[in-house]
Scaffold this motif. Structure first.
Motif, mmCIF file in Angstrom:
data_model
loop_
_atom_site.group_PDB
_atom_site.id
_atom_site.type_symbol
_atom_site.label_atom_id
_atom_site.label_comp_id
_atom_site.label_asym_id
_atom_site.label_seq_id
_atom_site.Cartn_x
_atom_site.Cartn_y
_atom_site.Cartn_z
ATOM 1 N N ARG A 351 -52.370 -63.266 -67.937
ATOM 2 C CA ARG A 351 -53.222 -63.890 -68.949
ATOM 3 C C ARG A 351 -52.428 -64.001 -70.233
ATOM 4 O O ARG A 351 -51.841 -63.037 -70.679
ATOM 5 C CB ARG A 351 -54.446 -63.008 -69.228
ATOM 6 N N LEU A 352 -52.410 -65.189 -70.800
ATOM 7 C CA LEU A 352 -51.684 -65.385 -72.050
ATOM 8 C C LEU A 352 -52.619 -65.999 -73.087
ATOM 9 O O LEU A 352 -53.563 -66.699 -72.725
ATOM 10 C CB LEU A 352 -50.490 -66.308 -71.819
ATOM 11 N N PRO A 353 -52.377 -65.737 -74.376
ATOM 12 C CA PRO A 353 -53.257 -66.305 -75.399
ATOM 13 C C PRO A 353 -53.020 -67.814 -75.505
ATOM 14 O O PRO A 353 -51.969 -68.302 -75.109
ATOM 15 C CB PRO A 353 -52.813 -65.592 -76.682
ATOM 16 N N PRO A 354 -53.994 -68.529 -76.064
ATOM 17 C CA PRO A 354 -53.871 -69.990 -76.158
ATOM 18 C C PRO A 354 -52.800 -70.455 -77.138
ATOM 19 O O PRO A 354 -52.498 -71.640 -77.173
ATOM 20 C CB PRO A 354 -55.252 -70.436 -76.649
ATOM 21 N N VAL A 355 -52.246 -69.549 -77.928
ATOM 22 C CA VAL A 355 -51.188 -69.972 -78.849
ATOM 23 C C VAL A 355 -49.836 -69.561 -78.286
ATOM 24 O O VAL A 355 -49.696 -68.526 -77.630
ATOM 25 C CB VAL A 355 -51.395 -69.381 -80.269
ATOM 26 N N GLN A 356 -48.868 -70.391 -78.542
ATOM 27 C CA GLN A 356 -47.547 -70.209 -77.955
ATOM 28 C C GLN A 356 -46.487 -70.633 -78.961
ATOM 29 O O GLN A 356 -46.657 -71.638 -79.644
ATOM 30 C CB GLN A 356 -47.483 -71.117 -76.721
ATOM 31 N N ILE A 357 -45.415 -69.868 -79.038
ATOM 32 C CA ILE A 357 -44.305 -70.215 -79.921
ATOM 33 C C ILE A 357 -43.437 -71.274 -79.245
ATOM 34 O O ILE A 357 -43.089 -71.144 -78.077
ATOM 35 C CB ILE A 357 -43.440 -68.957 -80.204
ATOM 36 N N ARG A 358 -43.098 -72.316 -79.974
ATOM 37 C CA ARG A 358 -42.126 -73.306 -79.503
ATOM 38 C C ARG A 358 -40.894 -73.206 -80.390
ATOM 39 O O ARG A 358 -40.890 -73.716 -81.497
ATOM 40 C CB ARG A 358 -42.679 -74.718 -79.651
ATOM 41 N N PRO A 359 -39.857 -72.519 -79.934
ATOM 42 C CA PRO A 359 -38.667 -72.399 -80.787
ATOM 43 C C PRO A 359 -37.893 -73.710 -80.817
ATOM 44 O O PRO A 359 -37.727 -74.360 -79.776
ATOM 45 C CB PRO A 359 -37.854 -71.296 -80.099
ATOM 46 N N GLY A 360 -37.474 -74.097 -82.000
ATOM 47 C CA GLY A 360 -36.698 -75.326 -82.156
ATOM 48 C C GLY A 360 -35.256 -75.002 -82.482
ATOM 49 O O GLY A 360 -34.797 -73.891 -82.241
ATOM 50 N N PRO A 361 -34.543 -75.972 -83.046
ATOM 51 C CA PRO A 361 -33.119 -75.742 -83.337
ATOM 52 C C PRO A 361 -32.936 -74.771 -84.492
ATOM 53 O O PRO A 361 -33.799 -74.626 -85.349
ATOM 54 C CB PRO A 361 -32.602 -77.122 -83.731
ATOM 55 N N GLN A 362 -31.782 -74.133 -84.474
ATOM 56 C CA GLN A 362 -31.416 -73.203 -85.538
ATOM 57 C C GLN A 362 -30.530 -73.980 -86.511
ATOM 58 O O GLN A 362 -29.603 -74.660 -86.080
ATOM 59 C CB GLN A 362 -30.650 -72.036 -84.906
ATOM 60 N N ILE A 363 -30.831 -73.866 -87.795
ATOM 61 C CA ILE A 363 -29.976 -74.497 -88.802
ATOM 62 C C ILE A 363 -28.561 -73.955 -88.635
ATOM 63 O O ILE A 363 -28.431 -72.743 -88.470
ATOM 64 C CB ILE A 363 -30.543 -74.209 -90.218
ATOM 65 N N PRO A 364 -27.483 -74.744 -88.624
ATOM 66 C CA PRO A 364 -27.406 -76.128 -89.108
ATOM 67 C C PRO A 364 -27.666 -77.208 -88.060
ATOM 68 O O PRO A 364 -27.438 -78.367 -88.358
ATOM 69 C CB PRO A 364 -25.951 -76.211 -89.593
ATOM 70 N N VAL A 365 -28.143 -76.867 -86.872
ATOM 71 C CA VAL A 365 -28.398 -77.915 -85.874
ATOM 72 C C VAL A 365 -29.509 -78.842 -86.377
ATOM 73 O O VAL A 365 -30.452 -78.394 -87.020
ATOM 74 C CB VAL A 365 -28.805 -77.264 -84.525
ATOM 75 N N ASP A 366 -29.377 -80.109 -86.062
ATOM 76 C CA ASP A 366 -30.337 -81.110 -86.521
ATOM 77 C C ASP A 366 -31.708 -80.867 -85.892
ATOM 78 O O ASP A 366 -31.827 -80.661 -84.685
ATOM 79 C CB ASP A 366 -29.836 -82.500 -86.149
#
Lengths: 463, 463
Positions: A351-366
């Motif tokens: 069972r997981l909560p309805p919110v989820q982290i979406r990790p994006g690029p790390q600066i300096p990546v665009d």
């Protein structure tokens, strides 16, 4: 230790009546091969290979390998046609065709399982035409070196491997073959010497009995990532221990260490797991508090060596996708008998909560694309923001919060599943049993034993 | 872009009446300092430093720094005694003593917050006695280089930094100080040039305005792991950007890139997060489906720069321990006002099954101790067995299956918490609010705003 090993030996070494029975079977089958070949006017000679031919045959073993040697001038297609025809006639109605690198016939005969394997008779092992042609050479190599004393040591080794659960190169076990056991005993000189040395093995160890390679460098590269390398004296390009998985390797090394500390007969003859009733399954599930799921399906009588790799591939695919979706798997395993198969997946987080982290690029990546995708998304709950590591992050609504539902989707999509598994699923010949529903599969005795072992999983000598 | 920047400038640049008011305040305080010093027969000279002295003062800013310069021959203890005595007398009842590297007095005066800081008057900046003695040199360095045009560019830079939430070197922000903004504008020549260059910054960038170092190698080593290095022209051993965290650095770089793509006034004047009511908090908690926990406690009027590092330390300790126990944290944050403080911890996984994997050594590492510990343990549920990677594993009964209970234990043990936080906990001056209980803390307006920002967290220019 010696007294104990002798006790073990008395239990595993064939008696003279066992031997007589074996010889009778062998003679009968070989004569039948010769007779059929003559009547078909085909030139071939049967040869008994394997443990039965070398005196390294355990009393409890019921497998025999008889090879049909053909002239190397004969074309491959012709050999297969003629060879199989003879084998089929010898086998009669109990014969079933199998396929390793080449086809062969397996028959039941007076309580033995006899494999009839056509191959070429090639004198120079460097000129082998295929893997099966190598076996007669293995036969000769071992026979020349195995004294009766050494043969007894092989028996102990094989029983030890069987006791700790890693005897056999087949896909289900991924362990040590009979030939490998023989080579190890030839190399180290006795069971005890083998155990003492193996207790110090490290993954990647190279054993080169005939010292074919000047150093370990070349075989290390040649057999990269194989935990155990035993150079085949008959064909140095081959690792006799290629089937040995990291798991089997580690179990063997561990067993050797523990055996040296406390040499007990349990290593050779472990206790069985306690038998499992429906009530004890439910009780165990409750104690573990996990969600045990079982993908159960029929397969069309596929041989073990075909179905097991496919089950493992399926197990890996399911694991990857379910973990990818955020759930956690405590353990998983696979099982098959001649008609049914199962992939067991035990979810520790379902069972997981309805919110989820979406990790994006790390600066300096665009981060342009990431920001465009999520900043206006209807699934967005928070973000974009930047975390401590300088990574752009969004929080979005999770699509799947229920692990079992996720598993159902993964199965219905069956991406990366074994071929025959995928076919069974497409044909709807499967069920997903969850938790107490698994009791339904417990009528199958082999599965019930597998499940008992799964739930009380431990190294056999700790039972 | 120019028109827009001019619009921004009109909103942030002090008017002539703002300036008159400022000057009146400065004159009054400085005269009072002189008067008090004379009456006490102490030789000291007040000096206005900081943005107010350089024309880089934002209309909305209400902080003034007045330094009391003493003769370098005076002993440190004497300087602190005399300096503080004068400052206290000048400040009157509104004065409060603070402590950076050295003590100073903060007073309220006609709507301004005035810091009175005793320091040495040292002509050669290489012979500074302490960090505060450096400030008059910063003052001179900037004054000599800032034309009125450049001063306007500094105003834009500071407002941009403020708008995106990274203006200020204080512990709460970990961002860009006023002096750093001035140096960056001096270096790049304008706000726009700064933005264009910073859009291409990578962590570890070194800006050495006076080219003190022959290459970047030396400052790279000297200021290791600091994302932004701006060598202090007045003291090359110091990184003016030492306070800038990776997060603030990344936000600035990202903001510069996004601003160049679409230069909007929102970067300077972002919208506030929507205000939070009790009902909307409950609604948000439901949508997120997580377990939001708030450690709430009183502190004894600690300055922000003292309490924030302690809160972050506490946040890290709690995170480490809770994750160590197997739970998952989605996000966490800290908050403080002058009397209360909070550590927010949002658990995304707060329930775990009673069974837990205990990974042991990987073969060939010795597993004796591990096997001894677990094979007979009463907590054992399965194992020891060997996993695919050759690691010995046990499955044991988990001690803590409930995340909130785990959090309670971690707090009661308060290992590695900030000193004053630990004291509050030992004294029982804290509460752990879980989920809807957090509404109780919402009477505090600053906390309510912090919580609103937490729940709708995003980069300010995306509001």
């Amino acid at each position: 230790m010696v007294a104990m090993l002798n006790r073990v030996l008395r239990r595993i070494k064939p008696t003279s009546s066992d031997m007589q029975r074996l010889e009778r079977v062998v003679t009968q089958v070989m004569n039948k091969v010769r007779r059929v070949a003559r009547s078909r006017k085909v030139k071939t000679e049967p040869m008994l290979v394997g443990s039965a031919a070398r005196g390294t045959w355990l009393r409890s073993e019921r497998e025999l390998d008889i090879f049909l040697l053909f002239d190397p001038e004969m074309p491959r297609a012709e050999l297969e046609r003629q060879g199989l025809a003879i084998a089929r006639e010898v086998a009669g109605p109990s014969g079933r065709e199998h396929y390793a690198e080449h086809p062969y016939v397996r028959m039941e005969f007076e309580g033995f399982q006899v494999d009839l394997v056509p191959c070429y008779r090639i004198d120079d092992p460097r000129k082998l035409k295929s893997a099966v042609d190598r076996t007669p050479h293995h036969q000769r190599y071992v026979q020349q070196r195995l004294t009766p004393q050494l043969a007894d040591q092989v028996l102990l080794t094989k029983q030890f491997l069987r006791g700790i659960g890693v005897y056999g190169a087949e896909a289900r076990i991924q362990g040590f073959s009979g030939y490998l056991s023989e080579l190890l005993v030839i190399h180290y000189g006795s069971f005890q010497q083998l155990v003492e040395n193996a207790a110090r093995w490290k993954p990647g160890i190279v054993i080169d009995i005939e010292r074919v390679y000047p150093s370990e460098a070349e075989p290390r590269v040649l057999f990269e990532r194989q935990p155990l390398v035993v150079v085949d004296p008959v064909d140095p390009k081959r690792n006799v221990a290629a089937a040995v998985s990291m798991r089997s390797f580690a179990i063997f090394v561990l067993a050797c260490r523990e055996f040296l500390k406390e040499p007990r007969e349990q290593f050779f003859f472990p206790n069985s797991p306690p038998s499992l009733t429906q009530a004890s399954l439910l009780n165990q599930l409750k104690r573990r508090g996990t969600t045990l799921c079982c993908l159960w399906f029929r397969h069309n009588d596929l041989p073990e060596d075909v179905i097991y790799p496919q089950l493992r591939k399926t197990e890996r695919s399911i694991s990857n996708e379910v973990v990818q979706a955020g759930f956690e798997i405590l353990r998983s395993d696979v099982w098959a008998d001649s008609r049914n198969a199962a992939v067991l997946v035990e979810l520790s987080i379902s069972r997981l909560p309805p919110v989820q982290i979406r990790p994006g690029p790390q600066i300096p990546v665009d981060a342009t694309d990431f920001l465009r995708e999520y900043s206006g998304s209807r699934r967005r709950l928070a973000g974009p923001y930047v975390d401590e590591a300088g990574r752009v992050v969004c929080e979005v609504r999770r699509v799947e919060t229920d692990g079992v539902r996720c598993l159902k989707r993964v199965i219905s999509e069956h991406r990366g599943f074994g071929k025959h598994v995928a076919e069974s699923i497409e044909a709807g010949r499967y069920r997903l049993l969850v938790g107490r529903e698994i009791t339904k599969a417990m009528r199958n005795r082999s599965f019930r034993e597998f499940l008992a072992d799964y739930l009380d999983k431990r190294l056999p000598w700790y039972r």
